[in-house]
Design an enzyme around this catalytic site. Structure first.
Site, PDB file in Angstrom:
ATOM      1  N   ARG A 108       0.836  -1.194   0.000  1.00 29.90           N
ATOM      2  CA  ARG A 108       0.000   0.000   0.000  1.00 29.90           C
ATOM      3  C   ARG A 108       0.877   1.253   0.000  1.00 29.90           C
ATOM      4  O   ARG A 108       1.961   1.277   0.600  1.00 29.90           O
ATOM      5  CB  ARG A 108      -0.865  -0.017   1.253  1.00 29.90           C
ATOM      6  CG  ARG A 108      -1.861   1.132   1.405  1.00 29.90           C
ATOM      7  CD  ARG A 108      -2.930   1.067   0.391  1.00 29.90           C
ATOM      8  NE  ARG A 108      -4.124   1.835   0.794  1.00 29.90           N
ATOM      9  CZ  ARG A 108      -4.956   2.401  -0.054  1.00 29.90           C
ATOM     10  NH1 ARG A 108      -4.732   2.319  -1.363  1.00 29.90           N
ATOM     11  NH2 ARG A 108      -6.025   3.051   0.365  1.00 29.90           N
TER      12      ARG A 108
ATOM     13  N   THR B 224      -9.727   0.452  -9.416  1.00 29.84           N
ATOM     14  CA  THR B 224      -8.948  -0.627  -8.835  1.00 29.84           C
ATOM     15  C   THR B 224      -9.031  -1.829  -9.776  1.00 29.84           C
ATOM     16  O   THR B 224      -9.954  -1.936 -10.564  1.00 29.84           O
ATOM     17  CB  THR B 224      -9.517  -0.990  -7.450  1.00 29.84           C
ATOM     18  OG1 THR B 224      -9.544   0.183  -6.649  1.00 29.84           O
ATOM     19  CG2 THR B 224      -8.698  -2.056  -6.761  1.00 29.84           C
TER      20      THR B 224
ATOM     21  N   THR C 297      -4.145  -0.771  -7.208  1.00 25.50           N
ATOM     22  CA  THR C 297      -4.964   0.400  -7.498  1.00 25.50           C
ATOM     23  C   THR C 297      -4.165   1.676  -7.684  1.00 25.50           C
ATOM     24  O   THR C 297      -3.041   1.805  -7.182  1.00 25.50           O
ATOM     25  CB  THR C 297      -5.975   0.613  -6.344  1.00 25.50           C
ATOM     26  OG1 THR C 297      -6.865   1.672  -6.680  1.00 25.50           O
ATOM     27  CG2 THR C 297      -5.270   0.923  -5.040  1.00 25.50           C
TER      28      THR C 297
ATOM     29  N   ASN D 205      -6.372   4.301  -7.144  1.00 23.28           N
ATOM     30  CA  ASN D 205      -7.502   4.880  -6.423  1.00 23.28           C
ATOM     31  C   ASN D 205      -8.563   5.349  -7.406  1.00 23.28           C
ATOM     32  O   ASN D 205      -9.421   4.576  -7.780  1.00 23.28           O
ATOM     33  CB  ASN D 205      -7.090   5.999  -5.467  1.00 23.28           C
ATOM     34  CG  ASN D 205      -8.157   6.216  -4.400  1.00 23.28           C
ATOM     35  OD1 ASN D 205      -8.874   5.293  -4.045  1.00 23.28           O
ATOM     36  ND2 ASN D 205      -8.276   7.437  -3.895  1.00 23.28           N
TER      37      ASN D 205
ATOM     38  N   SER E 155      -7.850   1.069   3.351  1.00 21.81           N
ATOM     39  CA  SER E 155      -8.306   0.598   2.047  1.00 21.81           C
ATOM     40  C   SER E 155      -9.477  -0.356   2.209  1.00 21.81           C
ATOM     41  O   SER E 155      -9.673  -0.959   3.271  1.00 21.81           O
ATOM     42  CB  SER E 155      -7.162  -0.124   1.329  1.00 21.81           C
ATOM     43  OG  SER E 155      -7.626  -0.762   0.159  1.00 21.81           O
TER      44      SER E 155
ATOM     45  N   GLY F 262     -13.730  -1.745  -7.167  1.00 27.25           N
ATOM     46  CA  GLY F 262     -15.013  -1.108  -6.921  1.00 27.25           C
ATOM     47  C   GLY F 262     -15.072  -0.197  -5.720  1.00 27.25           C
ATOM     48  O   GLY F 262     -16.146   0.028  -5.172  1.00 27.25           O
ATOM     49  N   GLY F 263     -13.916   0.318  -5.240  1.00 24.23           N
ATOM     50  CA  GLY F 263     -13.960   1.266  -4.126  1.00 24.23           C
ATOM     51  C   GLY F 263     -14.630   0.655  -2.907  1.00 24.23           C
ATOM     52  O   GLY F 263     -14.312  -0.466  -2.485  1.00 24.23           O
TER      53      GLY F 263
END
EC number: 2.3.2.2
Length: 567
Positions: A99, A376, A394, A396, A447, A468-469
């Site tokens: 991340r 993502t 991702t 974002n 996340s 898909g957030g």
């Protein structure tokens, strides 16, 4: 018929099949030597070729990650980050956290004006939105620990794609055109990049990226140093200086991906292996599955009032916990054991009533609608030895910050928006947070990515994940429920219509056709507010049948370019 209408009709048909108990899809993508499922057929081909050359699942994951940076620039990346959950053929598991981090110069109030109000768009577009990238270091660490083929062999396919060019599909041309003006605005004055155009992108157009090719060559030859130091690092720092971004040479040089114990849980006779914090996905998924088991969700018909109402009630409570308790465990105390304890969850779900809707707290000023986005990307891989890897990665937002590194040909992320930039104020996905996810130097932002591997009776059963957030967690949850509770086959799990709820806003988001008119009315009578979405999530699944064969299931219904390839 346009794409959206076609999707709506298809989802409605699938809903009716599910309700009638019919098999919606026949299984034919069955293989014994390995399967790769990604969002773009070219990256699936790259991964499958690596398996055929004798590489393992982890080799293929490295090759796929770099290939996606070329063929799927809206989400595939070398300047983003992500998570990997692995399970070896011996049954050993762990997770890799690559991340992004906040730059050393970041501060808690960096997106607020003098009066403490959020400056609109500052955390989402432009140089100040960029977190320190983790993808390249993550792939280096994955290869160092589990790779079997040479590093150069794994990066070369991406180099070839950047050099020879990628033919734009209809989906990718449409997405580039949708963001073309914003990309041009964020890169004013740049002329040489293939993603900067005054005219529309055209389906079938060949996109070559010599700048990215040169970056990938440096990564191939120098490994980690080909990105975090030397010429590529200088390009990133020059870009930061051009747009008053915060990333420094020290930020790049000192970034390290982290190996973490996988989050392990139980559901029915399954072992769930998922991602721990700074992902909220694993904890939230375990909480949802606990509730599904407590209420015996399988007793209800798929798509019924009871099924959907129960999912919404569980999701509302889990997302409230997410907003309050979860963040980077290196910077805050995450009460993982408490949140997952049976005592806590029994009490948490004790006020769920099947004949009435519970109320979320009032939506705070400044809240936004959920933006369903496919920025993502997720891929799942299994090899002939039984090694499995589930990777979600991702930028974002679509194309991240929209900023392209001049001379590098790649997009920078806008992951800083995943922090809680002000307590109670939602990010682009409508997710709110508090102190646990506040901005701090070198902290990793929370996340929703939920790469997951499942064992059944001690054997590999499923590899899954989704983009898909905020909808990632609920998409993965429903996928598992579909397999375990509703006995759907691999492709049916992926194709089945989905819903999503997340505490705030106090709404139920449903794919068009996912809820029958009768059930929709019943839900509304309970007080639920239903809002239709064209699509929710995009699964990339691999299941294992009783013969030990691998079944790849791509979500082509929602994303035509995705593909499962095995041999």
């Amino acid at each position: 018929m346009n794409l959206k209408k076609t999707l709506s009709v298809a989802l409605a048909a699938l809903f009716l099949m599910a309700c009638n108990g019919k098999q919606a899809v026949q299984i034919n993508n069955v293989h014994k030597n390995g399967v790769v499922v990604t969002a773009h057929f070219l990256s699936s081909e790259v991964g499958s070729d690596i398996l055929k050359q004798g590489g393992n699942a982890f080799d293929a994951a490295v090759a796929v990650q770099f290939a996606l940076a070329v063929v799927y620039p809206r989400a595939g990346n070398i300047a983003g980050g992500g998570f990997a959950v692995i399970r070896t053929a011996k049954g050993e598991s762990e997770s890799l956290d690559f991340r992004e981090k906040a730059p050393k110069a970041a501060s808690e109030r960096m997106y607020l004006d003098a009066n403490g109000n959020v400056i609109e768009g500052l955390s989402q577009t432009g140089h100040l939105a960029v977190g320190v990238p983790g993808s390249v270091d993550g792939m280096v660490k994955l290869h160092q620990k589990y790779g079997s083929l040479g590093w150069e062999k794994l990066v070369q396919p991406a180099i070839n794609l950047a050099k020879n060019g990628v033919t734009l599909t209809k989906l990718e041309a449409e997405k580039l055109n949708a963001y073309r003006e914003r990309i041009n605005q964020a890169n004013a004055g740049k002329t040489n990049c293939c993603y900067i155009k005054d005219a529309d992108f055209i389906t079938g157009e060949l996109i070559k990226n010599p700048e990215l090719e040169n970056v990938l060559i440096r990564i191939k030859n120098q490994g980690r140093n080909g990105f975090y130091e030397g010429e590529t690092a200088e390009l990133i720092i020059s870009e930061m200086q051009r747009g008053k971004g915060l990333i420094s040479k020290e930020d790049l040089k000192e970034y390290q991906a982290v190996w973490r114990p996988a989050l392990i849980g139980k559901y029915r006779n399954c072992k769930i292996i998922s991602m721990p914090p700074p992902s909220s996905g694993g904890i939230a998924l375990m909480q949802l599955l606990n509730g599904a088991e407590k209420f015996n969700m399988g007793q209800y018909q798929f798509g019924s009032l009871e099924h959907i109402h129960l999912m919404v009630e569980l999701e509302r409570r889990v997302y409230a916990d997410r907003a309050t308790w979860l963040g980077d465990p290196d910077y805050c105390s995450v009460p993982k054991d408490k949140l997952l304890s049976d005592e806590y969850l029994t009490n948490r779900y004790s006020n769920i009533a099947m004949n009435s809707k519970s109320n979320s707290q009032d939506i705070k000023a400044g809240n936004v609608e959920v933006i369903e986005s496919f920025e993502t990307t997720h891929f799942s891989i299994v090899d002939k030895w039984g090694n499995a890897v589930s990777v979600t990665t991702t930028l974002n937002g679509n194309y991240g910050s929209k900023v392209i590194v001049e001379g590098g040909g790649f997009f920078l992320n806008n992951e800083m928006d995943d922090f809680s930039i002000k307590s109670g104020i939602p990010n682009q996905f409508g997710l709110v947070g508090g102190k646990a996810n506040a901005i701090e130097p070198e902290k990793r932002m929370l996340s929703s990515m939920t790469p997951t591997i499942i064992e059944k009776n001690g054997k590999l059963f499923m590899v899954t994940g989704s983009p898909g957030g905020s909808t990632i967690i609920t998409s993965v949850f429903q996928n598992i429920i579909n397999a375990v509770e509703f006995k759907m086959n691999a492709q049916e799990c992926v194709n089945a219509p989905r819903i999503h709820s997340q505490w705030l806003p106090d709404k139920v988001y449903a794919e068009t056709g996912a809820i029958s008119p009768v059930v929709k009315k019943e839900l509304q009578n309970l007080g639920h507010i239903i809002q239709e979405q064209s699509r929710i999530g995009m699964m990339a699944n691999i299941s294992v049948n009783p013969k030990g064969q691998y079944i790849g299931a791509a979500d082509t219904l929602r994303h035509a370019d995705s593909k499962a390839i095995g041999y």
